[in-house]
Design a protein around this motif. Structure first.
Motif, PDB file in Angstrom:
ATOM      1  N   MET A   1       0.842  -1.197   0.000  1.00 50.00           N
ATOM      2  CA  MET A   1       0.000   0.000   0.000  1.00 50.00           C
ATOM      3  C   MET A   1       0.878   1.249   0.000  1.00 50.00           C
ATOM      4  N   LEU A   3       1.437   4.991   0.718  1.00 51.43           N
ATOM      5  CA  LEU A   3       0.852   6.017   1.568  1.00 51.43           C
ATOM      6  C   LEU A   3       1.402   7.407   1.273  1.00 51.43           C
ATOM      7  N   LEU A  45       0.470   7.730  13.921  1.00 47.58           N
ATOM      8  CA  LEU A  45       0.800   7.005  12.699  1.00 47.58           C
ATOM      9  C   LEU A  45       2.282   7.162  12.363  1.00 47.58           C
ATOM     10  N   SER A  47       3.948   8.704  10.063  1.00 46.72           N
ATOM     11  CA  SER A  47       4.320   8.467   8.680  1.00 46.72           C
ATOM     12  C   SER A  47       5.102   9.668   8.143  1.00 46.72           C
ATOM     13  N   GLN A 247      -6.101   6.577  13.149  1.00 49.27           N
ATOM     14  CA  GLN A 247      -5.028   6.106  12.261  1.00 49.27           C
ATOM     15  C   GLN A 247      -5.591   5.331  11.072  1.00 49.27           C
ATOM     16  N   ALA A 248      -6.628   4.535  11.320  1.00 48.85           N
ATOM     17  CA  ALA A 248      -7.253   3.790  10.225  1.00 48.85           C
ATOM     18  C   ALA A 248      -7.903   4.738   9.223  1.00 48.85           C
ATOM     19  N   LYS A 251      -5.054   6.181   7.061  1.00 51.89           N
ATOM     20  CA  LYS A 251      -4.555   5.210   6.087  1.00 51.89           C
ATOM     21  C   LYS A 251      -5.520   5.103   4.905  1.00 51.89           C
ATOM     22  N   LEU A 254      -5.142   8.174   2.688  1.00 51.57           N
ATOM     23  CA  LEU A 254      -3.859   8.259   1.996  1.00 51.57           C
ATOM     24  C   LEU A 254      -3.647   7.164   0.953  1.00 51.57           C
ATOM     25  N   GLU A 255      -4.423   6.107   1.053  1.00 49.33           N
ATOM     26  CA  GLU A 255      -4.174   4.966   0.168  1.00 49.33           C
ATOM     27  C   GLU A 255      -4.352   5.344  -1.297  1.00 49.33           C
TER      28      GLU A 255
END
Length: 256
Positions: A1, A3, A45, A47, A247-248, A251, A254-255
């Motif tokens: 995936m 991100l 997260l 990231s 956080q989910a 994600k 951003l996917e």
């Protein structure tokens, strides 16, 4: 995936209610509550592709009080529909307009949709499934959700604990939507379609302080009797997984 994101996430928060006084004083509106949640989720997260401070372009739209104002879908990456004290199934102009707008977003654009509690139910209406009063009554304060296999994958945990504050529900899962979980009181606790929609019946944005104000107010106004007040008050301080859900959500947004 993948991100990676080249610019800030443009999220339009559709505010469907006004918080109670203490929460309003601290956060101004539910947009502020969700901004706090999303930035906390970005920090957790951790990231490199989403800076908690500069990675968002958040706008707030008070669709209950200003139903003539909605974001142009061309200017946003996602909409987030908040909770509300109002009935999602009500035949009132501003709620009908919100359902129509959500339907348009889902059918005519690539804008992603997040729905929380009332917002989750609005997405259910937009997807043409039944929404109404839950015959099992209220679900309030921190409750455990049994996750489906997809729910475990999305959230990265085996069970989820979230604040709840609802007596309405989505009765069935729409066709083509992946079920995320259920509870003894509410069968449809979350819906997911990759790169399109992500909803939860619970309130990841609530904390002990916010929930305590709501429970106390609903007891004082007679919505909760003494027995219900004692039951719900006993769960406001339990640990909850709002940060996991945040956080989910990120994600999902951003996917690529």
């Amino acid at each position: 995936m993948n991100l990676k994101v080249a610019r800030p996430l443009r999220i339009a928060i559709l505010e469907c209610d006004t918080p109670l006084p203490q929460t309003k004083k601290k956060f101004q509106g539910y947009g502020g509550v969700f901004e706090f949640l999303l930035r906390a989720g970005a920090r957790a997260l951790n990231s490199p592709d989403l800076d908690p401070d500069t990675g968002f372009e958040l706008t707030r739209w008070q669709v209950e009080l200003e139903p003539e104002k909605y974001p142009d879908p061309a200017t946003v990456d996602a909409i987030l529909i908040t909770g509300s004290k109002h009935d999602s199934f009500a035949d009132t102009p501003w709620i009908n307009k919100l359902v129509d707008y959500t339907t348009k977003i889902l059918t005519e654009t690539n804008v992603r949709v997040i729905g929380v509690c009332f917002g989750h139910q609005i997405v259910g209406r937009a997807l043409k499934v039944g929404v109404g009063r839950n015959p099992q009554g209220w679900e309030a304060a921190v409750n455990q959700i049994q996750l489906s296999a997809k729910g475990k994958e999305i959230f990265g945990v085996d069970t989820l604990r979230l604040h709840q504050m609802h007596r309405d529900c989505v009765f069935t899962y729409p066709e083509g939507v992946e079920a995320l979980g259920s509870s003894p009181v509410c069968k449809v606790q979350g819906m997911y379609v990759a790169k399109r929609l992500f909803t939860v019946q619970g309130h990841p944005e609530f904390n002990q302080e916010i929930m305590t104000e709501i429970v106390n107010t609903r007891h004082a106004t007679g919505v909760f009797d003494d027995k219900a007040f004692q039951e719900h008050s006993g769960k406001v301080a339990l640990p909850h997984d709002g940060l996991v859900v945040s956080q989910a959500f990120l994600k999902f947004l951003l996917e690529q």
